[in-house]
Design a protein around this motif. Structure first.
Motif, PDB file in Angstrom:
ATOM      1  N   GLN A 159      -6.007  -1.204  -2.253  1.00  0.00           N
ATOM      2  CA  GLN A 159      -7.447  -1.445  -2.323  1.00  0.00           C
ATOM      3  C   GLN A 159      -8.046  -0.927  -3.631  1.00  0.00           C
ATOM      4  N   SER A 160      -7.279  -0.151  -4.395  1.00  0.00           N
ATOM      5  CA  SER A 160      -7.751   0.337  -5.685  1.00  0.00           C
ATOM      6  C   SER A 160      -7.765  -0.822  -6.678  1.00  0.00           C
ATOM      7  N   PRO A 161      -8.879  -1.038  -7.385  1.00  0.00           N
ATOM      8  CA  PRO A 161      -9.001  -2.212  -8.266  1.00  0.00           C
ATOM      9  C   PRO A 161      -7.889  -2.325  -9.295  1.00  0.00           C
ATOM     10  N   GLN A 162      -7.383  -1.194  -9.789  1.00  0.00           N
ATOM     11  CA  GLN A 162      -6.389  -1.267 -10.853  1.00  0.00           C
ATOM     12  C   GLN A 162      -4.965  -1.477 -10.357  1.00  0.00           C
ATOM     13  N   VAL A 163      -4.731  -1.391  -9.021  1.00  0.00           N
ATOM     14  CA  VAL A 163      -3.374  -1.566  -8.486  1.00  0.00           C
ATOM     15  C   VAL A 163      -3.116  -3.043  -8.211  1.00  0.00           C
ATOM     16  N   GLU A 164      -2.115  -3.580  -8.901  1.00  0.00           N
ATOM     17  CA  GLU A 164      -1.770  -4.999  -8.734  1.00  0.00           C
ATOM     18  C   GLU A 164      -0.581  -5.210  -7.807  1.00  0.00           C
ATOM     19  N   GLN A 165       0.293  -4.189  -7.727  1.00  0.00           N
ATOM     20  CA  GLN A 165       1.472  -4.333  -6.879  1.00  0.00           C
ATOM     21  C   GLN A 165       1.933  -2.977  -6.392  1.00  0.00           C
ATOM     22  N   CYS A 166       2.428  -2.973  -5.153  1.00  0.00           N
ATOM     23  CA  CYS A 166       2.947  -1.743  -4.549  1.00  0.00           C
ATOM     24  C   CYS A 166       4.357  -2.002  -4.043  1.00  0.00           C
ATOM     25  N   PHE A 167       5.218  -1.049  -4.234  1.00  0.00           N
ATOM     26  CA  PHE A 167       6.559  -1.069  -3.654  1.00  0.00           C
ATOM     27  C   PHE A 167       6.671   0.108  -2.695  1.00  0.00           C
ATOM     28  N   CYS A 168       7.515  -0.029  -1.686  1.00  0.00           N
ATOM     29  CA  CYS A 168       7.733   1.047  -0.727  1.00  0.00           C
ATOM     30  C   CYS A 168       9.222   1.168  -0.459  1.00  0.00           C
ATOM     31  N   THR A 169       9.750   2.377  -0.530  1.00  0.00           N
ATOM     32  CA  THR A 169      11.178   2.560  -0.267  1.00  0.00           C
ATOM     33  C   THR A 169      11.424   3.697   0.724  1.00  0.00           C
ATOM     34  N   PRO A 170      12.125   3.453   1.830  1.00  0.00           N
ATOM     35  CA  PRO A 170      12.631   2.155   2.229  1.00  0.00           C
ATOM     36  C   PRO A 170      11.605   1.284   2.951  1.00  0.00           C
ATOM     37  N   GLY A 171      10.437   1.859   3.274  1.00  0.00           N
ATOM     38  CA  GLY A 171       9.399   1.083   3.950  1.00  0.00           C
ATOM     39  C   GLY A 171       9.739   0.769   5.391  1.00  0.00           C
ATOM     40  N   ASN A 172       8.905  -0.079   5.999  1.00  0.00           N
ATOM     41  CA  ASN A 172       9.107  -0.483   7.393  1.00  0.00           C
ATOM     42  C   ASN A 172       8.578  -1.898   7.578  1.00  0.00           C
ATOM     43  N   GLY A 173       8.489  -2.349   8.816  1.00  0.00           N
ATOM     44  CA  GLY A 173       8.011  -3.706   9.067  1.00  0.00           C
ATOM     45  C   GLY A 173       6.590  -3.937   8.598  1.00  0.00           C
ATOM     46  N   GLY A 174       5.779  -2.880   8.621  1.00  0.00           N
ATOM     47  CA  GLY A 174       4.390  -3.009   8.190  1.00  0.00           C
ATOM     48  C   GLY A 174       4.263  -3.174   6.692  1.00  0.00           C
ATOM     49  N   THR A 175       4.983  -2.347   5.929  1.00  0.00           N
ATOM     50  CA  THR A 175       4.917  -2.476   4.475  1.00  0.00           C
ATOM     51  C   THR A 175       5.578  -3.767   4.006  1.00  0.00           C
ATOM     52  N   ALA A 176       6.567  -4.247   4.763  1.00  0.00           N
ATOM     53  CA  ALA A 176       7.230  -5.501   4.405  1.00  0.00           C
ATOM     54  C   ALA A 176       6.278  -6.689   4.512  1.00  0.00           C
ATOM     55  N   SER A 177       5.319  -6.617   5.420  1.00  0.00           N
ATOM     56  CA  SER A 177       4.406  -7.734   5.639  1.00  0.00           C
ATOM     57  C   SER A 177       3.034  -7.507   5.014  1.00  0.00           C
ATOM     58  N   LEU A 178       2.863  -6.391   4.304  1.00  0.00           N
ATOM     59  CA  LEU A 178       1.588  -6.072   3.657  1.00  0.00           C
ATOM     60  C   LEU A 178       1.473  -6.867   2.363  1.00  0.00           C
ATOM     61  N   GLU A 179       0.383  -7.616   2.230  1.00  0.00           N
ATOM     62  CA  GLU A 179       0.208  -8.444   1.045  1.00  0.00           C
ATOM     63  C   GLU A 179       0.156  -7.566  -0.202  1.00  0.00           C
ATOM     64  N   GLY A 180       0.963  -7.915  -1.190  1.00  0.00           N
ATOM     65  CA  GLY A 180       1.007  -7.156  -2.429  1.00  0.00           C
ATOM     66  C   GLY A 180       2.017  -6.028  -2.418  1.00  0.00           C
ATOM     67  N   CYS A 181       2.749  -5.886  -1.301  1.00  0.00           N
ATOM     68  CA  CYS A 181       3.721  -4.797  -1.159  1.00  0.00           C
ATOM     69  C   CYS A 181       5.116  -5.371  -0.920  1.00  0.00           C
ATOM     70  N   GLU A 182       6.103  -4.690  -1.461  1.00  0.00           N
ATOM     71  CA  GLU A 182       7.498  -5.127  -1.302  1.00  0.00           C
ATOM     72  C   GLU A 182       8.360  -3.920  -0.981  1.00  0.00           C
ATOM     73  N   ASN A 183       9.242  -4.063   0.006  1.00  0.00           N
ATOM     74  CA  ASN A 183      10.149  -2.980   0.366  1.00  0.00           C
ATOM     75  C   ASN A 183      11.359  -2.952  -0.550  1.00  0.00           C
ATOM     76  N   LEU A 184      11.886  -1.753  -0.768  1.00  0.00           N
ATOM     77  CA  LEU A 184      13.117  -1.552  -1.526  1.00  0.00           C
ATOM     78  C   LEU A 184      14.154  -0.920  -0.607  1.00  0.00           C
ATOM     79  N   PRO A 185      15.449  -1.020  -0.937  1.00  0.00           N
ATOM     80  CA  PRO A 185      16.487  -0.554  -0.011  1.00  0.00           C
ATOM     81  C   PRO A 185      16.913   0.892  -0.185  1.00  0.00           C
ATOM     82  N   TYR A 186      16.209   1.689  -1.007  1.00  0.00           N
ATOM     83  CA  TYR A 186      16.690   3.021  -1.327  1.00  0.00           C
ATOM     84  C   TYR A 186      16.195   4.064  -0.329  1.00  0.00           C
TER      85      TYR A 186
END
Length: 419
Positions: free
Chosen positions: A21-48
């Motif tokens: 929601q911060s204006p300057q953030v264009e993309q977010c990654f989450c590691t390892p994340g979960n089902g919620g971060t995987a489906s969050l628009e603008g967010c991508e899970n990583l396998p680490y």
């Protein structure tokens, strides 16, 4: 601006959601994340994994990540910040030395005692018989704690001496060779999540959580079954005392130890019947589920706030802005938690719950073949805002009813102290 959130719980879903929601953030990654971060628009899970420092550092460098936000205490206690800082990467989260404020209760108590900060009185033991002799001398109720990390469940409030003896045996047999035995403070608990750059401290809205599994605050401790903010017991006068008598002296004491603490100082406090705040314990990261109740009320862009901490200019940052009203988070857990439980149950109804006015932060979930499945003890944190607590509580419980998975369990009395 690109951000990486380390962790896979409801707290990390809430952090990614708020950072986006911060204006300057264009993309977010989450590691390892979960089902919620995987489906969050603008967010991508990583396998680490959270302690895979090498791959995390390599990804951050190769993808020009501007900010790393560490959610859980385990990677902080293992030194993820120290590791990433070797590559001149910007990390929000204390160094391994700073994380001792959570990873070693005895170290934290010594730090606070030497700084004149009000704490529960107690002693540290490596020998079970010595601990039991101290318990006999002090009587019950009394608190027995694992000295190091125990996933939020290493604290036993013993109502009898026999129960305290059993707690000592249980912790030591589980592998906790150092335990803390301390007085059982009476009063009402409150959680203060404060952000610091090592010099200035800014407290977020006060919250209260519900640790025990059962309604009426009964049964064993959990990682947290729900939370609400802002906690009414934390009056402006009390918060001013906490700032001057607890938070600022703690940051000063850390600095005197040569620790430049940049991150969250999460103070778990007891407000005594006389109205005095005392520190029960410190954590070195955002609380879970307190974060899921506090961040929905934060209007100030989170990314800007965290960068001000990292860059040592928190004193120049404008006053934090908050939305009006209250927020309540209720955790939906797997049947059997905090003991053994089954995974892989299909989850439905999240879209319906969000259409009814909640934000569903996912914790123990995973996406598999386009199905959302349970994958942990605390599965979801359903959060609703309202003009007051009554509205927020009514809304959150109507929303959680829309969600279904086999064995779904949740407390029906979250927020009972404010109704």
């Amino acid at each position: 601006m690109k951000v990486l959130v380390v962790g896979n719980g409801g707290r990390e879903h809430a952090l990614a959601w708020k950072l986006l929601q911060s204006p300057q953030v264009e993309q977010c990654f989450c590691t390892p994340g979960n089902g919620g971060t995987a489906s969050l628009e603008g967010c991508e899970n990583l396998p680490y994994a959270v302690d895979d420092f090498g791959n995390i550092a390599e990804f951050v460098q190769q993808n020009n990540i501007d900010l790393v936000v560490v959610g859980p205490e385990v990677p902080l206690s293992k030194g993820i910040t120290d590791y990433l800082q070797r590559y001149n990467l910007k990390v929000f989260g204390p160094t391994q030395a700073g994380a001792q404020i959570e990873s070693s209760k005895s170290w934290a108590k010594k730090l606070m005692a030497e700084s004149g900060i009000a704490i529960a009185q107690g002693k540290t033991f490596t020998d079970a018989q010595a601990a039991k002799a101290y318990i006999t001398q002090q009587g019950a109720p009394i608190v027995v704690k694992a000295d190091n990390l125990a996933a939020g469940k290493g604290v036993i409030v013993a109502q009898t001496v026999e129960e305290a003896y059993n707690a000592v045996d249980e912790l030591m047999q589980t592998g906790f060779n150092l335990i803390v035995v301390e007085e059982c403070l009476q009063g009402e608990e409150v959680s203060i999540l404060a952000l610091t750059d090592g010099k200035t401290v800014r407290a977020l809205l006060p919250a209260q959580d519900h640790k025990r599994i059962g309604e009426g605050d009964t049964g064993p401790n959990t990682g947290g079954m729900g939370a609400y903010a802002p906690a009414p017991i934390a009056t402006p006068e009390l918060l001013e005392r906490v700032q001057k008598e607890i938070l600022e002296p703690t940051v000063s004491a850390l600095r005197q130890q040569g620790i430049n603490y940049c991150g969250v100082l999460y103070a778990g406090l007891m407000v005594t019947p006389e109205g005095d705040p005392k520190v029960l314990e410190y954590n070195c990261r955002f609380g879970d589920p307190e974060t899921q109740a506090v961040l929905p009320l934060l209007e100030t862009p989170l990314a800007e706030l965290l960068m001000a901490c990292i860059e040592g200019r928190l004193n120049e940052f404008p006053p934090l802005q908050w939305y009006d009203g209250s927020a309540v988070c209720v955790v939906a857990a797997s049947e059997g938690y905090p003991g053994s439980y089954e995974k892989g149950k299909v989850i439905t109804g999240i879209t319906e719950a969000e259409n009814l006015g909640s934000t569903v932060f996912q914790a123990g979930t995973k996406l598999e073949d386009n199905r959302l499945l349970t994958d942990g003890g605390r599965v979801l944190g359903v959060t609703s805002r309202g003009q007051d607590f009554n509205e927020a509580i009514e809304k959150v419980y109507s929303c959680i009813e829309a969600i279904d998975f086999s064995g779904k369990y949740y407390r029906r009395d979250i927020g009972h102290r404010v109704r």
